[in-house]
Write an enzyme that holds these catalytic residues in place. Structure first.
Site, PDB file in Angstrom:
ATOM      1  N   SER A   1       0.836  -1.202   0.000  1.00  0.00           N
ATOM      2  CA  SER A   1       0.000   0.000   0.000  1.00  0.00           C
ATOM      3  C   SER A   1       0.865   1.244   0.000  1.00  0.00           C
ATOM      4  CB  SER A   1      -0.887   0.019   1.246  1.00  0.00           C
ATOM      5  OG  SER A   1      -0.100   0.281   2.408  1.00  0.00           O
ATOM      6  N   ASP A   2       0.326   2.330  -0.574  1.00  0.00           N
ATOM      7  CA  ASP A   2       0.913   3.631  -0.283  1.00  0.00           C
ATOM      8  C   ASP A   2       0.745   3.857   1.214  1.00  0.00           C
ATOM      9  OD1 ASP A   2       2.114   6.097  -0.551  1.00  0.00           O
ATOM     10  OD2 ASP A   2       0.882   6.698  -2.256  1.00  0.00           O
ATOM     11  N   TRP A   3       1.589   4.698   1.779  1.00  0.00           N
ATOM     12  CA  TRP A   3       1.684   4.815   3.236  1.00  0.00           C
ATOM     13  C   TRP A   3       0.375   5.347   3.829  1.00  0.00           C
ATOM     14  CZ3 TRP A   3       5.178   2.248   1.347  1.00  0.00           C
ATOM     15  CH2 TRP A   3       6.356   1.871   2.008  1.00  0.00           C
TER      16      TRP A   3
END
Length: 819
Positions: A222-224
């Protein structure tokens, strides 16, 4: 790792252990698992340089040109070499996973993260991204294709719902990711956004086409902070939640599996993918070793890369300059002494060093020509406190003092830093306050502007007098704002030249507000009109004038889109004044995205250097003095003005951003609208000229690949490189298509008078379209036009391809140049 070996490892883990692998243990690291000999893997931002797991100014990084510049190279081999540099840097810093390349598109020139993406075109982006992936992963470091998918603007990026039809999604926005998977990429990052109402971390697009059709066997990270659910994201093909240790999976996912709400096989698949990645990067056995090339060798490559990505937009015979005959040069503009070498946001690094254009020009012309610098009007907000104007009050060294205090004011940490730029201090137990102090030695007197950046209660005093004092709540949950670019709050104080003052800023820490803090200071700004007059006078008395203009960190950055393509401040007026004063004026544009250039017809030459990385000055000097050609070709169409640009939307309406233009972005949109931009996609001049002689199309070989052989002749007086581009068209199509679309390209080199043949491979997929009715790829039978030339707007050669009904294309002859 074989399937059997992977199964044996998974059998050693219980459900808790498997789930523990699926969320990071820190901001940048995945979990260890001694039961299978697994060490945690370290990740790092890396599109233009590998920062490492900390924002530490003492741990510098080699800084590459930005992604727009890399896209402008149209050179797979060189891009692969740059990937090798990133891999070597990653190994040197103990990094296993580089969070690059970014494969989103330049859909709108207003996109704030333009500089981190390669191009407007799916074919060019896909090829460039694949080359970078291969270069990184050849050395046992993982690359990450991001941000999957339709994540092409920054406004409301955490929540925006992108509405895009299935065919456009397949042919335009998914295409670069498919190319990365074909190149063997080991991770794909899911974006913050939604597509058609579904968050990407929960989207069926992670399964089909990514894993089911393309057979991606790596990890979806995932993106953060992008994962915001437990069951929906776990049942989707999302594999790894970052950062950690907190997150929506963990114990909640264990309970969901135990209760039968999430199948255990789903967790097994995710954990197995993590172990396969660990095997690839050496986290399950002896770490992969990669000899780190000497930094001098890497710097030479980065210097070559500056020239390779620089695009000569126009030249009326002034370039290249001859340093042996020059007697005087006026170097004008703030960007000459302080160039923008990288974009703002999470991808920023502390560069190993930066060569400025002004320093490089002075070095090249030392003893032969007079070099005068006129900075012109001031451009940016106050810069961070730094040496030589500031000194650490405790040590006397150039820079600032950073302290962390507890609730009673006791010192928990203290350290020296070179600047007050985005300091991220350690937080020992009991940390309550961040303090930054410096002795400022003002070189000029008058009204100075000071700023402190962060959230919560903040104060800034100058010799004990309050300048900023207030509570500034955190109103964003965007990581780029909270942890990377917190807003600054300003005040003023009157200083006396030569009289040192103590600048002291304090910020009280609070949950959810990050810890990044910065302190800035700027002397009184000169009168813009006077600064322009000074620059024009310097140009008038010089043999040649070089004007440097560009964007600023506040006009082009992750976390926000632009609202204008105009150059910030008074730069257009500066260029007009200088070109009026000296007809031999070269304008150097220092930006990561298109800008308006209303003065371009008045300049003797216009050179685009993008955000060129640490070797900005030395690489530029090589181009200006003709030691190498400007090798770049535009990866994005540059319009005359924003009002003429066909696709500009970045701002959602009621949370929805509609890609209503469908297949028609970039040069496709310009062609469809019948408008002529300032510079077409693919445009770029060298220091020689070329004639396009003939083009012939081969019959398809095995696998459906055919070739277009193009004969070109160097008609100039220097050896040069030409990027030959092939576009397809289908005027009689029964389905909607772009007016023309890029199908392939190849570069050739030739000496003066020589003829070279470029062989451009056109894969079968270049003729396909996605059928929404049949949910598959189809090739329409009939005739296709083949257009060949140096840009999307200049295509002097044509040929054709006939695809018979049985689906086996054949060549249909050769034609000589038109007109």
């Amino acid at each position: 790792m074989t399937h059997e070996e992977l199964t044996r490892l998974l059998d050693k883990l219980d459900l808790d252990q498997k789930v523990r692998l699926l969320t990071g243990t820190t901001n940048w690291r995945t979990a260890d698992e001694p039961a299978v000999g697994l060490r945690g893997m370290t990740m790092s931002d890396g599109p233009a340089g590998v920062r490492g797991p900390t924002w530490d100014e003492t741990d510098t990084s080699l800084l590459l040109p930005c992604a727009s510049a890399i896209g402008a190279m149209w050179d797979d081999d060189l891009v692969g070499e740059l990937g090798s540099v990133l891999a070597a840097e990653a190994r040197r810093k103990g990094v296993d996973v580089v969070l690059a390349p970014t494969l989103n598109l330049h859909r709108s020139p207003l996109g704030g993260r333009h500089f981190e993406c390669f191009s407007e075109d799916p074919e060019l982006t896909g090829r460039t991204g694949a080359a970078l992936v291969r270069g990184i992963q050849a050395h046992g470091v993982a690359a990450t294709a991001k941000h999957y998918v339709a994540n092409d603007s920054e406004t409301d990026r955490l929540t925006v719902d992108v509405k895009v039809d299935e065919r456009t999604l397949r042919e335009v926005y998914l295409a670069p990711f498919e190319a990365a998977v074909r190149a063997g990429v080991w991770l794909v990052m899911s974006g913050y956004n939604r597509v058609d109402g579904v968050p990407l971390t929960e989207s069926p697009l992670l399964a089909r086409p990514l894993k089911d059709e393309w057979h991606f066997d790596g990890v979806v990270v995932s993106d953060w902070g992008a994962v915001r659910s437990t069951e929906a994201s776990a049942r989707a093909a999302q594999d790894l939640v970052m950062p950690g240790p907190a997150g929506p999976w963990g114990d909640a996912l264990v309970r969901a599996v135990e209760d039968g709400r999430v199948p255990s096989a789903v967790v097994d698949d995710k954990a197995g993918r993590l172990l396969r990645l660990a095997d690839r990067v050496g986290a399950l056995h002896r770490p992969t070793t990669l000899p780190t090339p000497p930094r001098q060798e890497a710097r030479a490559l980065l210097r070559r890369a500056v020239a390779a990505g620089s695009v000569l937009l126009g030249n009326r015979g002034v370039l290249p300059l001859d340093p042996a005959t020059l007697t005087s040069v006026a170097v004008i503009g703030a960007h000459a002494a302080e160039p923008r070498v990288q974009g703002g946001g999470s991808a920023a690094v502390h560069p190993h060093r930066v060569t400025t254009p002004l320093d490089a020009l002075r070095a090249d012309l030392a003893g032969t020509a007079r070099v005068v610098h006129a900075p012109g009007p001031a451009l940016t907000a106050p810069p961070p406190l730094s040496a030589p104007a500031c000194r650490d009050p405790h040590t006397g060294r150039g820079g600032v003092r950073l302290r962390v205090l507890d609730g009673d004011g006791r010192e928990l940490y203290a350290g020296h830093h070179r600047t007050g730029r985005r300091l991220e201090p350690p937080l020992p137990p009991g940390a309550r306050t961040v303090e930054i102090s410096a002795l400022l030695h003002p070189g000029t007197g008058g009204e100075w502007t000071f700023g402190v950046g962060g959230f919560g209660r903040m104060t800034l005093t100058v010799d004990g007098h309050p300048v900023v004092d207030g509570v500034f709540p955190c109103v964003s949950d965007d990581p780029a704002v909270v942890h990377v670019n917190p807003p600054c709050h300003y005040g003023t104080a009157r200083l006396t030249a030569g009289r040192p003052v103590l600048v002291l800023a304090r910020r009280e820490l609070a949950d959810g507000t990050g810890r990044a803090t910065l302190v800035t200071a700027a002397p009184p700004r000169p009168d813009p009109a006077a600064a322009i007059r000074e620059a024009a006078e310097a140009a008038r008395t010089a043999e040649v004038a070089l004007v440097f203009v560009g964007t600023t960190p506040h006009s082009e950055s992750e976390g926000r889109d632009r609202t204008t393509l105009a150059l910030p401040g008074h730069q257009d007026a500066l260029v007009r004044a200088v070109t009026a004063a000296n007809p031999r004026t070269v304008v150097v544009v220092n930006s990561g995205a298109p800008v308006e250039m209303p003065w371009r017809a008045d300049a003797a030459a216009v050179l685009l250097t993008w955000l060129p990385g640490q070797e900005a000055g030395s690489g530029l000097a090589d181009v200006l003095f003709g030691r190498t050609e400007p090798g770049g070709r535009l990866p994005t169409t540059w319009g005359t003005c924003l009002a003429d640009t066909p696709v500009t939307t970045t701002r959602p309406e009621e949370g929805v951003l509609r890609y209503g233009e469908g297949l028609h972005i970039g040069h496709r949109a310009w062609l469809r609208a019948g408008r002529r931009p300032a510079y077409w996609f693919g445009h770029g001049l060298g220091y020689t000229t070329w004639a396009y002689r003939a083009a012939a199309v081969s019959a398809p070989a095995q696998g459906g690949v055919r070739t277009v052989s193009v004969r070109v002749r160097n008609t100039g007086r220097r050896r040069g490189r030409e990027v030959v581009q092939v576009y397809l068209a289908r005027p009689a199509s029964a389905v909607e298509r772009p007016y023309r679309w890029l199908a392939g390209y190849a570069a050739v080199e030739a000496a003066p008078g020589e003829t070279a043949t470029a062989v451009v491979r056109i894969p079968d997929r270049a003729l396909r379209h996605w059928s929404t009715e049949e949910r598959g790829w189809r090739t329409e039978p009939g005739g296709y036009e083949v257009h060949v030339g140096p840009s999307a707007g200049e295509l002097p050669l044509t040929a054709s391809v006939e695809v018979p009904a049985e689906g086996s294309p054949r060549a249909a002859g050769e034609r000589l140049p038109r007109g």
